[in-house]
Design an enzyme around this catalytic site. Structure first.
Site, short mmCIF file in Angstrom:
data_model
loop_
_atom_site.label_atom_id
_atom_site.label_comp_id
_atom_site.label_asym_id
_atom_site.label_seq_id
_atom_site.Cartn_x
_atom_site.Cartn_y
_atom_site.Cartn_z
N ASP A 151 23.28 -6.08 1.38
CA ASP A 151 22.48 -7.25 1.75
C ASP A 151 23.23 -8.58 1.86
O ASP A 151 22.90 -9.38 2.72
CB ASP A 151 21.31 -7.39 0.75
CG ASP A 151 20.27 -8.39 1.20
OD1 ASP A 151 20.14 -8.54 2.42
OD2 ASP A 151 19.62 -9.01 0.35
N CYS A 179 7.99 3.25 18.19
CA CYS A 179 6.91 2.25 18.06
C CYS A 179 5.88 2.43 19.18
O CYS A 179 4.70 2.16 19.00
CB CYS A 179 7.48 0.83 18.13
SG CYS A 179 8.15 0.25 16.56
S1 SF4 Z 1 3.37 -1.44 13.16
FE1 SF4 Z 1 5.06 -2.41 14.24
S2 SF4 Z 1 6.88 -1.39 13.46
FE2 SF4 Z 1 5.14 -0.06 12.94
S3 SF4 Z 1 4.97 1.37 14.69
FE3 SF4 Z 1 3.61 -0.36 15.11
S4 SF4 Z 1 4.90 -1.73 16.36
FE4 SF4 Z 1 6.30 -0.31 15.34
#
Ligand code: SF4
Ligand code: SF4
Length: 399
Positions: A148, A202
């Site tokens: 980090d 996503c």
């Molecule tokens: S909440 Fe955001 S990070 Fe999670 S799958 Fe949906 S778009 Fe992707």
């Protein structure tokens, strides 16, 4: 016959990587993947766009040319580096739903990774132990560990290593585990076989963008730190912009909303993923009592948070956030402790206490609060606090 791919080892590529994974697992890392020390153009471009737009806020070090160049080129972090081992350590997700957390008016919400011990300390210890074992396994090689704090683009590295993809909220997601983990890296001069980069899953989802309380995810994969509650409550060391304070609710250290809502975390929960992590939750940091926090003096703060990542904000930062949470609570019984905080030695706390008092004042205590603010204004030496007190007086008077 398998070909030995690591000059430092007579093992074949697959056996060697499996052995490294086993050792990583034994040291508490759930995921362990390998990549070359390179950052893909898409991530380099995204970093440039982000810093050019000033979205790093007051984290000026992120835009310093030397550090920026290092982030864009991991090879600058260790002479002769050939491989980067990307590792993930899981932590327990929040035990409360977003609604439950919000409804606890006398409690503050703390991001789940900070419920327990400081992950920097724990991960560093485990990475060092793993690196020590790699010395035996890989023979003559140089290595460095990172958690980090160094200029390492850890989410981009994790994606290249196939550990997980960077979600639209900018954090790394893995199909089975979701995103409740922290990343660390071992850079080594040993040549290990890289894994395939992760693909993005996503899709058309925008749940994290939609739920963000401050609209900090200004575009898919772009988080404007200046609006993000995680940045504001942890990294930012000043007076929080007044327009953002009401949106922070009772979040006093970090924010998990974009992770809680992510369907991949729901999937992990349904699959019954076990979070037998080393970052054990500590009860007192789960929805802590706001009044007790506001009453901590320097010594009490130091003792309570000495092994917690929360010490990062120092007392003044955390109590500033507590004042905001109280101001957002609608609970007039906080007025008594806020009046005390109006005399605190720290300007940040005095200023935010004044703001919170203005938010909670009702006709029944209006005169008493106005007198206290006026009295403090007479003694106040800090221009920023004077301004806060004047704004609070104006707000109460409806000017
Ligand atoms: S909440 Fe955001 S990070 Fe999670 S799958 Fe949906 S778009 Fe992707
Ligand atoms: S951490 Fe909170 S404020 Fe920051 S992007 Fe996620 S939901 Fe928004």
């Amino acid at each position: 016959m398998d070909r030995p791919i690591c000059k430092n080892s007579d093992m074949d590529a697959v056996s060697l990587k499996n052995m490294i994974r086993d050792k990583a697992k034994a040291h508490g890392f759930s995921l362990c993947h390998v990549t070359r020390p390179e950052i893909r153009n898409i991530h380099r471009g995204a970093l440039e766009y982000w810093t050019n737009a000033g979205m790093q806020g007051e984290m000026a070090w992120m835009a310093e040319p030397v550090r920026l160049d290092r982030r864009k080129d991991p090879a600058t972090m260790l002479d002769g580096v050939k491989s980067v081992i990307s590792l993930a350590m899981r932590y327990t997700p929040p035990e409360h739903s977003l609604d439950e957390a919000r409804s606890r008016k006398h409690s503050g919400v703390i991001t789940a990774y900070a419920h327990g011990a400081d992950y920097h300390d724990i991960m560093k210890k485990q990475l060092k132990a793993l690196a020590f074992e790699l010395d035996t396994l890989l023979g003559v090689h140089n290595q460095r560990i990172f958690v980090d704090t160094a200029p390492v683009l850890e989410h981009a590295i994790a994606e290249s290593a196939g550990l997980g993809w960077q979600g639209k909220h900018s954090l790394t997601i893995q199909k089975n585990l979701g995103s409740w983990f922290l990343l660390g890296e071992i850079f080594t001069t040993a040549e290990l076989e890289p894994d395939q980069p992760a693909s993005n899953h996503c899709g058309s989802c925008s749940a994290c963008i939609d739920i963000c309380p401050t609209q900090a995810i200004v575009a898919p994969y772009v988080v404007d730190a200046r609006r993000c509650i995680s940045y504001l409550t942890i990294e930012f060391d000043g007076f929080i912009p007044r327009d953002l304070r009401p949106l922070m609710g009772n979040r006093i250290y970090g924010c998990d909303d974009c992770q809680v809502i992510c369907p991949w975390n729901g999937h992990a929960a349904k699959e019954g993923v076990q979070f037998d992590d080393l970052l054990t939750p500590k009860g007192e940091n789960i929805l802590p009592d706001l009044v007790s926090l506001l009453q901590l003096d320097e010594e009490a703060f130091r003792i309570r948070f000495r092994k917690s990542p929360i010490r990062r904000t120092r007392r003044r930062g955390l109590l500033r956030n507590v004042c905001i949470a109280m101001g957002n609570s609608g609970e007039a019984d906080f007025i008594v402790v806020l009046l005390d905080a109006l005399h605190d030695g720290e300007p940040l706390i005095r200023g935010h206490a004044a703001w919170a008092l203005a938010r909670l004042t009702a006709p029944v205590n209006r005169q008493m609060v106005l007198s206290a603010l006026a009295e403090q204004a007479d003694h106040e030496k800090e221009p920023a606090v004077e301004q806060e007190i004047q704004s609070a007086i104006n707000d109460i008077r409806g000017v």
